[in-house]
Motif scaffolding. Structure first.
Motif, PDB file in Angstrom:
ATOM      1  N   SER A   1       8.719  25.912   6.323  1.00 48.36           N
ATOM      2  CA  SER A   1       9.537  25.630   5.132  1.00 48.36           C
ATOM      3  C   SER A   1       9.513  24.146   4.777  1.00 48.36           C
ATOM      4  O   SER A   1       9.915  23.766   3.672  1.00 48.36           O
ATOM      5  CB  SER A   1      10.985  26.083   5.365  1.00 48.36           C
ATOM      6  N   ARG A   2       9.009  23.310   5.682  1.00 48.45           N
ATOM      7  CA  ARG A   2       8.905  21.878   5.397  1.00 48.45           C
ATOM      8  C   ARG A   2       7.917  21.593   4.275  1.00 48.45           C
ATOM      9  O   ARG A   2       7.868  20.491   3.750  1.00 48.45           O
ATOM     10  CB  ARG A   2       8.479  21.133   6.665  1.00 48.45           C
TER      11      ARG A   2
ATOM     12  N   ASP B   1       0.810  -1.219   0.000  1.00 51.53           N
ATOM     13  CA  ASP B   1       0.000   0.000   0.000  1.00 51.53           C
ATOM     14  C   ASP B   1       0.841   1.266   0.000  1.00 51.53           C
ATOM     15  O   ASP B   1       0.307   2.372   0.038  1.00 51.53           O
ATOM     16  CB  ASP B   1      -0.923   0.026   1.219  1.00 51.53           C
ATOM     17  N   GLY B   2       2.159   1.121  -0.013  1.00 42.13           N
ATOM     18  CA  GLY B   2       3.021   2.289  -0.065  1.00 42.13           C
ATOM     19  C   GLY B   2       3.854   2.487   1.190  1.00 42.13           C
ATOM     20  O   GLY B   2       3.893   1.643   2.087  1.00 42.13           O
ATOM     21  N   GLU B   3       4.498   3.639   1.237  1.00 40.61           N
ATOM     22  CA  GLU B   3       5.431   3.974   2.303  1.00 40.61           C
ATOM     23  C   GLU B   3       4.688   4.549   3.509  1.00 40.61           C
ATOM     24  O   GLU B   3       3.662   5.215   3.368  1.00 40.61           O
ATOM     25  CB  GLU B   3       6.403   5.033   1.766  1.00 40.61           C
ATOM     26  N   TYR B   4       5.216   4.296   4.709  1.00 40.66           N
ATOM     27  CA  TYR B   4       4.583   4.855   5.896  1.00 40.66           C
ATOM     28  C   TYR B   4       5.583   4.962   7.038  1.00 40.66           C
ATOM     29  O   TYR B   4       6.652   4.328   7.040  1.00 40.66           O
ATOM     30  CB  TYR B   4       3.364   4.037   6.327  1.00 40.66           C
ATOM     31  N   LEU B   5       5.230   5.793   8.013  1.00 37.20           N
ATOM     32  CA  LEU B   5       6.056   6.009   9.184  1.00 37.20           C
ATOM     33  C   LEU B   5       5.801   4.905  10.206  1.00 37.20           C
ATOM     34  O   LEU B   5       4.654   4.570  10.489  1.00 37.20           O
ATOM     35  CB  LEU B   5       5.721   7.378   9.791  1.00 37.20           C
ATOM     36  N   ASP B   6       6.868   4.350  10.737  1.00 38.47           N
ATOM     37  CA  ASP B   6       6.732   3.305  11.753  1.00 38.47           C
ATOM     38  C   ASP B   6       6.041   3.881  12.984  1.00 38.47           C
ATOM     39  O   ASP B   6       6.560   4.805  13.619  1.00 38.47           O
ATOM     40  CB  ASP B   6       8.127   2.790  12.130  1.00 38.47           C
ATOM     41  N   PRO B   7       4.869   3.374  13.355  1.00 38.12           N
ATOM     42  CA  PRO B   7       4.175   3.921  14.537  1.00 38.12           C
ATOM     43  C   PRO B   7       4.934   3.696  15.835  1.00 38.12           C
ATOM     44  O   PRO B   7       4.650   4.361  16.835  1.00 38.12           O
ATOM     45  CB  PRO B   7       2.837   3.185  14.536  1.00 38.12           C
ATOM     46  N   TYR B   8       5.886   2.762  15.842  1.00 39.58           N
ATOM     47  CA  TYR B   8       6.693   2.492  17.036  1.00 39.58           C
ATOM     48  C   TYR B   8       8.034   3.223  17.028  1.00 39.58           C
ATOM     49  O   TYR B   8       8.862   2.987  17.913  1.00 39.58           O
ATOM     50  CB  TYR B   8       6.953   0.994  17.173  1.00 39.58           C
ATOM     51  N   ALA B   9       8.260   4.108  16.078  1.00 36.99           N
ATOM     52  CA  ALA B   9       9.553   4.794  15.992  1.00 36.99           C
ATOM     53  C   ALA B   9       9.849   5.533  17.300  1.00 36.99           C
ATOM     54  O   ALA B   9       9.031   6.331  17.763  1.00 36.99           O
ATOM     55  CB  ALA B   9       9.545   5.772  14.830  1.00 36.99           C
ATOM     56  N   PRO B  10      11.027   5.307  17.898  1.00 35.95           N
ATOM     57  CA  PRO B  10      11.339   5.938  19.186  1.00 35.95           C
ATOM     58  C   PRO B  10      11.822   7.374  19.055  1.00 35.95           C
ATOM     59  O   PRO B  10      11.923   8.086  20.049  1.00 35.95           O
ATOM     60  CB  PRO B  10      12.444   5.042  19.751  1.00 35.95           C
ATOM     61  N   VAL B  11      12.153   7.767  17.831  1.00 34.56           N
ATOM     62  CA  VAL B  11      12.610   9.123  17.540  1.00 34.56           C
ATOM     63  C   VAL B  11      11.985   9.529  16.207  1.00 34.56           C
ATOM     64  O   VAL B  11      11.831   8.685  15.314  1.00 34.56           O
ATOM     65  CB  VAL B  11      14.153   9.203  17.444  1.00 34.56           C
ATOM     66  N   ILE B  12      11.632  10.788  16.064  1.00 34.93           N
ATOM     67  CA  ILE B  12      11.122  11.300  14.798  1.00 34.93           C
ATOM     68  C   ILE B  12      12.105  12.302  14.234  1.00 34.93           C
ATOM     69  O   ILE B  12      12.547  13.231  14.927  1.00 34.93           O
ATOM     70  CB  ILE B  12       9.730  11.954  14.969  1.00 34.93           C
ATOM     71  N   VAL B  13      12.453  12.114  12.960  1.00 32.06           N
ATOM     72  CA  VAL B  13      13.399  12.982  12.268  1.00 32.06           C
ATOM     73  C   VAL B  13      12.618  13.833  11.269  1.00 32.06           C
ATOM     74  O   VAL B  13      11.844  13.308  10.467  1.00 32.06           O
ATOM     75  CB  VAL B  13      14.462  12.140  11.527  1.00 32.06           C
ATOM     76  N   GLY B  14      12.831  15.147  11.331  1.00 30.20           N
ATOM     77  CA  GLY B  14      12.191  16.040  10.372  1.00 30.20           C
ATOM     78  C   GLY B  14      11.374  17.144  11.008  1.00 30.20           C
ATOM     79  O   GLY B  14      11.004  18.117  10.340  1.00 30.20           O
TER      80      GLY B  14
ATOM     81  N   PHE C   1      -2.172   7.071  -8.499  1.00 25.65           N
ATOM     82  CA  PHE C   1      -2.604   8.108  -7.560  1.00 25.65           C
ATOM     83  C   PHE C   1      -1.418   8.589  -6.728  1.00 25.65           C
ATOM     84  O   PHE C   1      -0.559   7.807  -6.313  1.00 25.65           O
ATOM     85  CB  PHE C   1      -3.687   7.571  -6.616  1.00 25.65           C
ATOM     86  N   GLY C   2      -1.380   9.877  -6.524  1.00 21.70           N
ATOM     87  CA  GLY C   2      -0.368  10.470  -5.670  1.00 21.70           C
ATOM     88  C   GLY C   2      -1.008  11.422  -4.684  1.00 21.70           C
ATOM     89  O   GLY C   2      -2.231  11.528  -4.604  1.00 21.70           O
ATOM     90  N   GLU C   3      -0.185  12.134  -3.917  1.00 20.72           N
ATOM     91  CA  GLU C   3      -0.694  13.074  -2.929  1.00 20.72           C
ATOM     92  C   GLU C   3       0.042  14.397  -3.042  1.00 20.72           C
ATOM     93  O   GLU C   3       1.237  14.440  -3.343  1.00 20.72           O
ATOM     94  CB  GLU C   3      -0.515  12.530  -1.497  1.00 20.72           C
ATOM     95  N   VAL C   4      -0.679  15.478  -2.819  1.00 19.99           N
ATOM     96  CA  VAL C   4      -0.067  16.801  -2.711  1.00 19.99           C
ATOM     97  C   VAL C   4      -0.546  17.414  -1.404  1.00 19.99           C
ATOM     98  O   VAL C   4      -1.608  17.073  -0.880  1.00 19.99           O
ATOM     99  CB  VAL C   4      -0.440  17.713  -3.897  1.00 19.99           C
ATOM    100  N   THR C   5       0.249  18.324  -0.885  1.00 18.97           N
ATOM    101  CA  THR C   5      -0.085  18.952   0.393  1.00 18.97           C
ATOM    102  C   THR C   5      -0.396  20.425   0.192  1.00 18.97           C
ATOM    103  O   THR C   5       0.164  21.079  -0.682  1.00 18.97           O
ATOM    104  CB  THR C   5       1.080  18.798   1.385  1.00 18.97           C
ATOM    105  N   SER C   6      -1.262  20.937   1.016  1.00 21.23           N
ATOM    106  CA  SER C   6      -1.660  22.337   0.928  1.00 21.23           C
ATOM    107  C   SER C   6      -0.661  23.227   1.639  1.00 21.23           C
ATOM    108  O   SER C   6       0.235  22.763   2.344  1.00 21.23           O
ATOM    109  CB  SER C   6      -3.042  22.513   1.558  1.00 21.23           C
ATOM    110  N   GLU C   7      -0.856  24.531   1.471  1.00 22.38           N
ATOM    111  CA  GLU C   7      -0.102  25.484   2.258  1.00 22.38           C
ATOM    112  C   GLU C   7      -0.532  25.356   3.720  1.00 22.38           C
ATOM    113  O   GLU C   7      -1.685  25.029   4.019  1.00 22.38           O
ATOM    114  CB  GLU C   7      -0.361  26.905   1.767  1.00 22.38           C
TER     115      GLU C   7
END
Length: 615
Positions: free
Chosen positions: A103-104, A82-95, A201-207
């Motif tokens: 600016s992100r 189903d595609g890429e996703y963030l590990d819900p158990y990640a002990p640290v978040i980068v970004g 299908f892709g995704e775009v993000t708003s301002e």
């Protein structure tokens, strides 16, 4: 980089350093296989995608060890059919290392998991505060520090909270409750599905269009918020936990769960709480969300010493234990109090029931204001909400506030109006601290904090949403008044008993443990017109030699004379404080005629003590 693999230990969900390498134990969303995608932590550039085959799988859990992989500059995401996703158990978040970094947007707000450490700095032992001894202070890391006259480098992060712990200690606080400090997305934006070449299908993000300042909603629950803990979030969280415990206080955390996918997974929620309890020594959790499996959590063997706060559960279904560790946390105390204070047909009997509520196997948290509503001062400064700045045409936030503006909406230069408002603040706090339940102060309420009438400043990362502190005389007087309330409560065990009061003379002392009085002793009356009440706590039921306490509430406009019941030949009543004054009496005043007058709109606190002690 060396990406050679071995089977992992399946020991801890997430990604962690193990010896010279790192280990990933992750849960796949489905049965269709899994990949780990590695990124450069600094640049965000994709480095390599590693397909993890069934050799490393048990059910939907994959565990793989990379013995020669240097984790220092790596982040990761997971990928399935189903595609890429963030590990819900990640002990640290980068970004999200910088708060509200708009600016992100150029990278579609991309974040990845970081590799963490399972070993913490346990330089301080956990602190266990008995329920009857607790005084809770709820704070937001940014809101508590941005306007507290701190150096710029420690405002808005955990270092500012650490710097201000002595202030909380001086107030009499025993338990620090943090609004979300796990890593959530504070930038508000929308995601849209679009059709790309090849009918994909892709995704775009708003301002960006605002800030999720409070942090409520689903998030990365295992990771300390990087912008609150700059440098190394895990070490920062360790430092905060150690500092709170070093000060002799408990550390409590709020967790907000909103999606059904999370709430319907008791194991996942339990994993979150166990992780923060074991890894960061968190002592208790306030859970927010409909349908959270509290019963399951209370029965969890690894959470048997953890305090749980929640808004509602059928008490008949509570897990019974000798140590009381479940607490009802809701608005039930606010509205009977405000309706009486603001002359909105309040019931003094209802307020009396709220002030004495206590369970044998569970407790209650009492507060006169909370984040999701008016600040305490605003409850007596505004007759209606003023949420226009939230951008929802003032439709958001509760319309049921039972508030009053005392004749002028909002700020005023009238000394008389401000005196009345501050008297109401002191009276409300006195009712909270003179009640059987656990008192809670919301940040800044002890310092006359105002949100300008905004009763839902969830997105106000500014002076409206931040707690205001100052060195004004009226502020300092109120802070000292709160200190004295907490000290009086601590020194009078009769108003903070372990078990519910029975309102009977079950120890054959000659007086019941709890009784109610009015202009005549032993006669309460429960008519709807009543706006006042005398509540007597007998110290003997808390221990031999303990002082008695009388709390006299007068929410009539005029002064009212209350009867003081006879408590023995060797004891007399002494007036300790009245909320119409800005301080406790330096010398308690002997009440020697069996009656005392209480000014309208105020609360008087009396102590029944041996006469010789002050003669």
């Amino acid at each position: 980089m060396d990406f050679s693999m071995k089977k992992g230990s399946f020991r801890s969900f997430g990604a962690f350093r193990r010896r010279r390498g790192c280990e990933f134990t992750v849960v796949a969303r489905g049965q269709g296989g899994l990949s780990v995608i590695f990124y450069n932590k600094s640049s965000g550039k994709k480095i390599k995608e590693i397909r993890v085959d069934d050799t490393y799988r048990v059910g939907r859990v994959y565990s793989v060890y990379f013995p020669e992989l240097d984790a220092a500059e790596l982040s990761y995401r997971l990928c399935d059919s189903d595609g890429e996703y963030l590990d819900p158990y990640a002990p640290v978040i980068v970004g999200r290392e910088k708060w509200n970094d708009v600016s992100r947007k150029k990278n579609d707000y991309f974040v990845a998991g970081g590799i963490g450490d399972t070993v913490a700095d346990y330089s301080e032992k956990m602190v266990s505060i008995a329920p009857e001894d607790m005084v809770i202070y709820k704070l937001h890391v940014r809101g508590f520090t941005e306007q507290a006259q701190l150096p710029a480098s420690i405002r808005g992060n955990y270092r500012g909270v650490v710097r201000r712990l002595p202030y909380l200690k001086s107030l009499g606080v025993t338990s620090v409750l943090l609004m979300p400090v796990y890593d959530f997305e504070e930038i508000r934006y929308n995601t849209y599905k679009v059709t790309e070449p090849g009918d994909k299908f892709g995704e775009v993000t708003s301002e960006p269009f605002g800030v999720n300042y409070w942090g409520y909603g689903d998030a990365s629950y295992f990771a300390p918020k990087a912008s609150y803990f700059p440098g190394n979030p895990q070490k920062g969280m360790d430092a905060l936990s150690n500092a709170v415990h070093r000060a002799g206080m408990e550390l409590l955390m709020e967790f907000s769960f909103s999606s059904e996918k999370v709430i319907d997974n008791p194991r996942f929620i339990a994993d979150i709480l166990v992780w923060w309890h074991l890894r960061y020594r968190v002592d208790g959790f306030h859970l927010i969300g409909e349908g959270i499996p509290v019963e399951y959590l209370l029965k969890h063997p690894m959470l048997s010493n953890v305090k749980i706060f929640y808004d509602h559960i059928d008490e008949r279904r509570l897990y019974k234990e000798d140590h009381k560790r479940f607490f009802y946390y809701n608005d039930d105390f606010i509205y009977p109090l405000r309706r009486l204070q603001n002359h909105m047909d309040g019931s003094v009997a209802e307020l009396a029931n709220q002030m004495r509520r206590q369970g044998k196997e569970f407790g209650f948290v009492n507060y006169a204001a909370e984040k999701t509503g008016f600040t305490l001062l605003d409850a007596y400064s505004y007759g209606e909400k003023h949420n226009e700045a939230n951008g929802e045409d003032n439709r958001d936030g509760s319309n049921y506030n039972c508030s009053s503006n005392h004749g002028i909406e909002g700020k005023t230069t009238s000394r008389n109006v401000m005196h009345n408002r501050i008297t109401c603040v002191r009276s409300a706090l006195a009712c909270v601290f003179m009640s059987q339940g656990v008192p809670l102060i919301t940040e800044g309420d002890e310092a006359l904090n105002s949100a300008g009438g905004n009763n839902n400043p969830y997105g106000q990362d500014n002076a409206t949403g931040w707690a205001q502190f100052s060195n004004r005389k009226d502020v300092k007087n109120l802070e000292r008044f709160v200190e004295d309330l907490a000290a009086f409560r601590k020194s009078h065990r009769a108003i903070r008993t372990k078990s519910p009061m029975k309102q009977t003379d079950y120890l054959n002392y000659g007086l019941p443990d709890l009784s109610y009085h009015d202009t005549e002793p032993w006669i309460m009356g429960i008519g709807p017109e009543k706006k006042g009440l005398g509540t007597m706590y007998i110290g003997y039921y808390a221990g031999e030699g303990e002082e008695d306490v009388m709390v006299l509430i007068n929410f009539y406009y005029d002064d009212r004379t209350y009867a003081l019941p006879y408590i023995g030949d060797d004891r007399n009543w002494y007036l300790v404080a009245n909320t119409g004054d800005d301080a406790f009496l330096e010398e308690p005043l002997l009440c020697d005629r069996g009656y005392v007058s209480v000014p309208g709109g105020t609360v008087s606190i009396l102590a029944g003590r041996v006469t010789d002690e002050l003669s």
